[in-house]
Design a protein around this motif. Structure first.
Motif, PDB file in Angstrom:
ATOM      1  N   TYR A  94     -17.088  17.185  43.235  1.00  0.00           N
ATOM      2  CA  TYR A  94     -15.721  16.605  41.856  1.00  0.00           C
ATOM      3  C   TYR A  94     -15.492  15.132  42.011  1.00  0.00           C
ATOM      4  CZ  TYR A  94     -10.951  15.532  43.744  1.00  0.00           C
ATOM      5  OH  TYR A  94      -9.912  14.618  44.115  1.00  0.00           O
ATOM      6  N   GLU A 139     -14.095  13.055  39.108  1.00  0.00           N
ATOM      7  CA  GLU A 139     -13.350  11.691  39.081  1.00  0.00           C
ATOM      8  C   GLU A 139     -13.827  10.448  38.885  1.00  0.00           C
ATOM      9  OE1 GLU A 139     -10.115  11.659  40.765  1.00  0.00           O
ATOM     10  OE2 GLU A 139     -10.358  13.072  42.030  1.00  0.00           O
ATOM     11  N   LYS A 195     -10.789  20.029  38.971  1.00  0.00           N
ATOM     12  CA  LYS A 195     -10.171  18.887  37.559  1.00  0.00           C
ATOM     13  C   LYS A 195     -10.917  18.773  36.156  1.00  0.00           C
ATOM     14  CE  LYS A 195     -10.154  13.991  38.034  1.00  0.00           C
ATOM     15  NZ  LYS A 195      -9.015  13.254  38.133  1.00  0.00           N
ATOM     16  N   ARG A 227      -3.496  21.216  43.916  1.00  0.00           N
ATOM     17  CA  ARG A 227      -4.299  20.801  42.782  1.00  0.00           C
ATOM     18  C   ARG A 227      -3.838  22.084  42.260  1.00  0.00           C
ATOM     19  NH1 ARG A 227      -7.546  15.927  42.553  1.00  0.00           N
ATOM     20  NH2 ARG A 227      -5.973  14.513  43.376  1.00  0.00           N
TER      21      ARG A 227
END
Length: 422
Positions: free
Chosen positions: A265, A269, A330, A392
């Motif tokens: 993760y 990012e 993500k 999310r």
């Protein structure tokens, strides 16, 4: 083609000299002579080729110039003998000294959390046999093991490094023997960059760069550097080199699947910012390993299909499923891929299985594969990771189930029940 050590010693003498000159221009105005009981100027030069742990030399003299020249000569000779190019150079100077006995020092260490001792030690008043704080902590010289919460003199590790650094056959640790505790300030420079960085001398920030105002460029550089490191730790099969014991450069033998997922993760990012191709390749490998080796399917008593991140101890951690959601959501958002939508629903279903339908409280740890409760509460972060992941996922799919679970899950926080025992 191979090169001899002499060819590697100083391929760019001008750059080597300039590195020392840049540091000196910043350091010299900062240094004041010590009191008469000690050498007026005590400098420590820590140098590395950028690939291995730094070596340290000490220089003392009546003037700054003499101490600087002595230290520069020592580094030059040592690097030349080893056939190495000095890429990183740090200079620390002593700002204050306090003499005491080993007995008094042990008393101070008992009041200091392990790895948080921020002073150096000299075995003599002339600093012939002295150690920086970084040397003490970097060689576990004040570490008594994981069961010992405060700092403690580790005589075995202390004598080991004293023999390496100062060729001492033994160290006198008797209670009434004198030892000198000193504080320093420092500065760091690299052959690849023009800046000289002043370092904090004391407190929790000791040794860190002094940054008065964090600029966007600073943040981007930190993101790029940190993510490059993580990418470099991903092995061809997608598994990370989990970590390293810095004191003796030994690989950590355990593996935490939750940290595997959360590292992906973090890398995603970072990739959103840097768009680095090597980072994306590492993400893909680590994600493949996560999905195919670490996340396990399960059929719930209701007949629903779920998925759980399983640690090697056969544990299912609430936070593990939470960070899997964060990583996979993500990835889906950044790439536009719908490859993991089914798996995301199964992971979220697993989180809902761990939630009490009436109270909203989560069970933190299950046994796999029978899914019995192993530990109702372990750490409060798990609740936050689960809620964050579900939010999310709701943002990605718009499925109201996930938002409802979050709303129900935060109610115990308002009542103060979930915080008990935190």
């Amino acid at each position: 083609m191979t090169s001899t050590p002499s060819e590697h010693a100083h391929p760019n003498p001008t750059g080597f000299a300039a590195l020392f000159a840049r540091l000196r221009s910043v350091v010299e105005p900062q240094v004041n002579p010590l009191a008469a009981s000690w050498p007026p100027f005590v400098l420590f030069f820590s140098w590395s080729d950028g690939q291995r742990r730094a070596d340290v030399v000490t220089a003392t003299a009546a003037t700054f110039a003499e101490a600087w020249d002595a230290g520069t000569e020592q580094v030059t000779q040592a690097a030349g003998a080893a056939g190495l190019v000095v890429q990183w150079l740090r200079v620390d100077w002593v700002t204050s000294v306090e003499g005491m006995t080993w007995e008094a020092l042990r008393g101070r260490l008992e009041q200091t959390r392990r790895s948080y001792f921020r002073c150096g030690l000299s075995l003599d008043s002339n600093f012939r046999h002295a150690f920086l704080e970084t040397e003490l902590n970097g060689n576990a010289m004040l570490y008594g093991g994981p069961a010992q919460t405060h700092a403690v003199v580790n005589t075995k590790n202390f004598e080991r490094y004293a023999a390496i650094r100062h060729q001492l056959a033994s160290v006198n640790f008797e209670d009434q023997q004198n030892v000198n505790v000193f504080s320093t300030r420092g500065a760091f420079a690299s052959l690849q960059a023009p800046e000289v960085h002043l370092l904090h001398g004391t407190g929790l920030n000791a040794g860190r760069r002094i940054i008065e105002h964090l600029r966007p460029a600073d943040v981007r550089a930190l993101v790029a550097s940190g993510s490059r490191y993580l990418a470099g730790q991903v092995q061809p099969g997608g598994r990370f080199h989990y970590g390293w014991h810095p004191c003796f450069d030994r690989e950590i033998g355990t593996y935490n699947t939750l940290r595997h997922a959360s590292s992906i993760y973090a890398m995603l990012e970072a990739w959103e910012v840097t768009q680095d191709n090597d980072l994306k390749t590492a993400i893909d490998a680590a994600l493949h390993y996560l999905v195919n080796e670490l996340i396990m399917p399960a059929e719930l008593p209701s007949g629903a299909r779920a998925a759980f991140l399983v640690d090697r101890q056969g544990e299912v951690k609430l936070g593990g499923n939470g960070v899997c959601l964060l990583a996979l959501v993500k990835y889906s958002q950044l790439t536009g891929s719908d490859e993991y939508l089914t798996l995301l629903e199964q992971l979220a279903t697993g989180i809902l299985f761990m939630q009490d339908a009436d109270t909203g409280k989560f069970s933190h740890v299950l046994n796999y594969p029978d899914l019995s409760v192993k530990q109702a509460f372990r750490i409060i972060y798990y609740d936050g990771e689960a809620a964050f992941g579900l939010m999310r996922l709701y943002g990605l799919t718009g499925d109201a189930r996930w938002l409802a679970a979050v709303e129900k899950g935060v109610r115990p926080f308002h009542r103060g029940k979930t915080l008990e025992g935190a």
